[in-house]
Design a protein around this motif. Sequence first.
Motif, PDB file in Angstrom:
ATOM      1  N   ARG A 195       0.830  -1.211   0.000  1.00  0.00           N
ATOM      2  CA  ARG A 195       0.000   0.000   0.000  1.00  0.00           C
ATOM      3  C   ARG A 195       0.868   1.267   0.000  1.00  0.00           C
ATOM      4  N   TRP A 196       1.991   1.237   0.676  1.00  0.00           N
ATOM      5  CA  TRP A 196       2.901   2.393   0.674  1.00  0.00           C
ATOM      6  C   TRP A 196       3.400   2.673  -0.742  1.00  0.00           C
ATOM      7  N   ASP A 197       3.821   1.622  -1.437  1.00  0.00           N
ATOM      8  CA  ASP A 197       4.317   1.790  -2.801  1.00  0.00           C
ATOM      9  C   ASP A 197       3.236   2.338  -3.733  1.00  0.00           C
ATOM     10  N   ASP A 198       1.983   1.954  -3.490  1.00  0.00           N
ATOM     11  CA  ASP A 198       0.884   2.396  -4.346  1.00  0.00           C
ATOM     12  C   ASP A 198       0.402   3.787  -3.951  1.00  0.00           C
ATOM     13  N   TRP A 199       0.015   3.974  -2.707  1.00  0.00           N
ATOM     14  CA  TRP A 199      -0.636   5.216  -2.295  1.00  0.00           C
ATOM     15  C   TRP A 199       0.339   6.374  -2.093  1.00  0.00           C
ATOM     16  N   GLU A 216       3.353   1.645 -10.068  1.00  0.00           N
ATOM     17  CA  GLU A 216       2.381   0.811 -10.767  1.00  0.00           C
ATOM     18  C   GLU A 216       2.469  -0.649 -10.350  1.00  0.00           C
ATOM     19  N   PHE A 217       3.696  -1.107 -10.013  1.00  0.00           N
ATOM     20  CA  PHE A 217       3.888  -2.549  -9.799  1.00  0.00           C
ATOM     21  C   PHE A 217       3.092  -3.133  -8.628  1.00  0.00           C
ATOM     22  N   PRO A 218       2.690  -2.353  -7.567  1.00  0.00           N
ATOM     23  CA  PRO A 218       1.937  -3.005  -6.480  1.00  0.00           C
ATOM     24  C   PRO A 218       0.426  -3.115  -6.736  1.00  0.00           C
ATOM     25  N   ARG A 219      -0.056  -2.671  -7.898  1.00  0.00           N
ATOM     26  CA  ARG A 219      -1.497  -2.644  -8.163  1.00  0.00           C
ATOM     27  C   ARG A 219      -1.950  -4.018  -8.670  1.00  0.00           C
ATOM     28  N   GLY A 235       2.339  -9.729  -4.114  1.00  0.00           N
ATOM     29  CA  GLY A 235       2.643  -8.357  -3.745  1.00  0.00           C
ATOM     30  C   GLY A 235       2.914  -7.409  -4.887  1.00  0.00           C
ATOM     31  N   GLU A 236       3.148  -7.924  -6.113  1.00  0.00           N
ATOM     32  CA  GLU A 236       3.461  -7.052  -7.243  1.00  0.00           C
ATOM     33  C   GLU A 236       3.042  -7.738  -8.533  1.00  0.00           C
ATOM     34  N   ILE A 237       2.905  -6.902  -9.586  1.00  0.00           N
ATOM     35  CA  ILE A 237       2.394  -7.441 -10.849  1.00  0.00           C
ATOM     36  C   ILE A 237       3.510  -7.978 -11.743  1.00  0.00           C
ATOM     37  N   THR A 238       4.759  -7.665 -11.421  1.00  0.00           N
ATOM     38  CA  THR A 238       5.870  -8.190 -12.213  1.00  0.00           C
ATOM     39  C   THR A 238       6.078  -9.662 -11.885  1.00  0.00           C
TER      40      THR A 238
END
Length: 792
Positions: free
Chosen positions: A358-362, A367-370, A434-437
């Motif tokens: 959530r920190w990486d996103d908000w 983009e990668f944590p969505r 945790g990530e889309i990659t």
Amino acid sequence: MPMKKSVLALVAVSMMAAASIQAQEQTDAKQQKTGSSSSVGLGLITIADSVKGVQFSPVSNIAEHAIGFQLSSFSNVAYDGMTGFQLSALNNIVIGEAHGLMLTGFTNQNVGTLRGVQLAFRNATDTLRGVQIGIFNNARDYQKGVQVGLINLTHDPTSKRYGLVNINPNTRIDVMAFGGTNSKGNMALRFRNRSTYNIIGAGTHYMGLNEKFSGALFYRIGQYFQLTPRLSLSGDVGFFHIETFKEHSTDDPERLYSLEARLNLDYQLSKKWGIFGTVGYGDTRYYSHNTSFRHRMLGELGLTYRYAGYNSEKDRALHLHSKEDMATRDEDRYAQPQKPNLWRTAGMITALNVFVNRWDDWVLNEEFPRINFKTVGHNFEHAFVWDNDNFNTNLFAHPYHGNLYFNSARSNGLNFWQSYPAALSGSLMWEFFGEITPPAINDLMATSIGGTCIGEITFRISDLFYDDREIGFSRFLRELGGAVVSPMKGLKRVLTGEAWKHRSRHYLYHNYNRIPVKYNISVGSRYLADDRALFRGEHNPYIELGMEYGDAYDNEENKPFDFFTSSVTFGLSSNQPVVNRLNLLGRIWGTPISDTDKFEADFGIFQHFNFYNSEAVKDGTDLIPYRISEAASVGPGLIYRFPHLQDRMNLEQRIFISGILLGGSLSDYLYIQERDYNMGSGFSAKIQTRMDIAKIGYMNIDANYFHIFTWKGYDRAEWVGKTGFDLDYTNAQGDPGNARLMAFNANFGLYLSRHMSLDFRGSYFMRHSHYRHFTDVDAKTFEIRAGVTYKL
């Protein structure tokens, strides 16, 4: 198939080491039966009671008494005398009488009488009855010997010494700082004997040659006259080597030399501090055709500080606990082991991953944590790849994150072995959910294995802070310090109320009587050279924190990491990484193999974590000086010392060989997304020499060799110049080939008091990168550090 070859190579290496020791033991047994002591030792590390003949090793030779030849790549040791020839790249050590030739690239150490020849960068002996030839020569006692070198030191003023600087117990040593019309800033050492003196030093910004940077190295020799107890008049002549850095200039040469004469007036303000003024004349000339470039008058003003030797001050050590607490054997003072709590462990790991996501996103708007159900399914479909994150992220940040997973378990009562699966599980959770990659195999190894090494060390260091008797602001500072070192343990103490719970029993978390701790802090300035240039580089301040935890020779405390060493260097510069170096070593298991008064040795299995990082220097070339990683590495090691010398000095060597599951090295051709380095597997060999002389100083020499193979490459034709190719799926360790890396460190300290010392370190980095599809590259550079160290 390549991975199988790597594993087979590592097995072969281990078998060679074991076969060497076993063969030598069989040879020794035969010697006892027959009375013969002739032997030929072959192996990675050879150990023998006595040698008559040849002892050869790719790493190190150790013998009680040697008659003949000791030949090794790194180190030779004879701890009860030597007659013959020692040849190594790093160091030779003889305890007792040394007859013959000691030849090495760096240091010869004889604790006894030298009746032969020492030839090295640094030579040292107790009693000199032979010849020392080197840059630095040191002899405690002189008996018909000769020293030939740049700097010669003996305790006998009548000894025969031939060098630029000759030092005896009556020599007065001054540190000089000055500026003038020739160069803006200069640092030098002045050595004053009865009526003569020598000065060696360096200056920067040589006037009129380069507005940005230029420099000089100089040597001066002269004579002085004491006019009053505080006032002296002196005169000297000197030679200056000057670098202008105008490599492509048609007006000025790249380098020059200068011949200079000076008259100096010194006034001693106090026992330690003085001031001086200088007038003189200099003739700067070309090297190529020996004609004058410039000649003029010069003037200088400066300060001197007299080194007064060791100060036997009272103990003013800054400890985290009282002497009583550190010496007590009362078990009622120490915290009881906690019961394992798997549910809280799982909850803390899950909460950590959710928080970071959530920190990486908000906050960071990445983009990668969505993630969603589709991306999670996609991750399971395309696992695993080698990703393209930058060097710091993949080989430092991921292991640090793994330490948080590990300590979520460790702080909840799980032991070392039980906490590793927690680090692995936390990493798998992040990679898939945790990530889309696509999940990365290198992240999994770095996070779990590297995180375990960092995690166990930070877990134990944080225990040094806590004291549940404390209240108020001192308690707050202790809880804060422990939480900074191990955030998950700090969080657990807050969740359970331990952070403010007051106890009169079981309030300490570390027993210094069982496991001693030594730590140090160093501050100073670091010079990082640009492509080996002596004066073209970058200066930046640094802070280094070091620790030795436990006793390497105490096998009663033999749980994982009951003995470890740690060192981290922070660079305080906007142009260089904050974490410049991180060197961790932890003993997983150990056993004694020798326990005599002359030779005490322990064999063990050790985990290694090494991280060296730098950026291209400011106002230099675009070359990155070095990047080396050993993120996941385990292997055997041998640590030995000589107990009968401990009244005078501590002399110890440590030798390690390890298999590297995940390592990294700078690439000269790879540039994909954030990647400019290769990853791979391989092996490393390290040898460390530690010498500490009471009330004098210390010397630490490290040679670290890394050989990293990059097996899985990529086809550039698949993606270079094409559209629609997702670089996240390049899935390559890097450019196929291998890298041989050497990091050599020489650290010298001069004690000012019981806890304070002047500290000097030189490091040399070499890299040979062999590429399957590109031209091979050799790179070399160095860095120099100077500062002060406070030891506890």
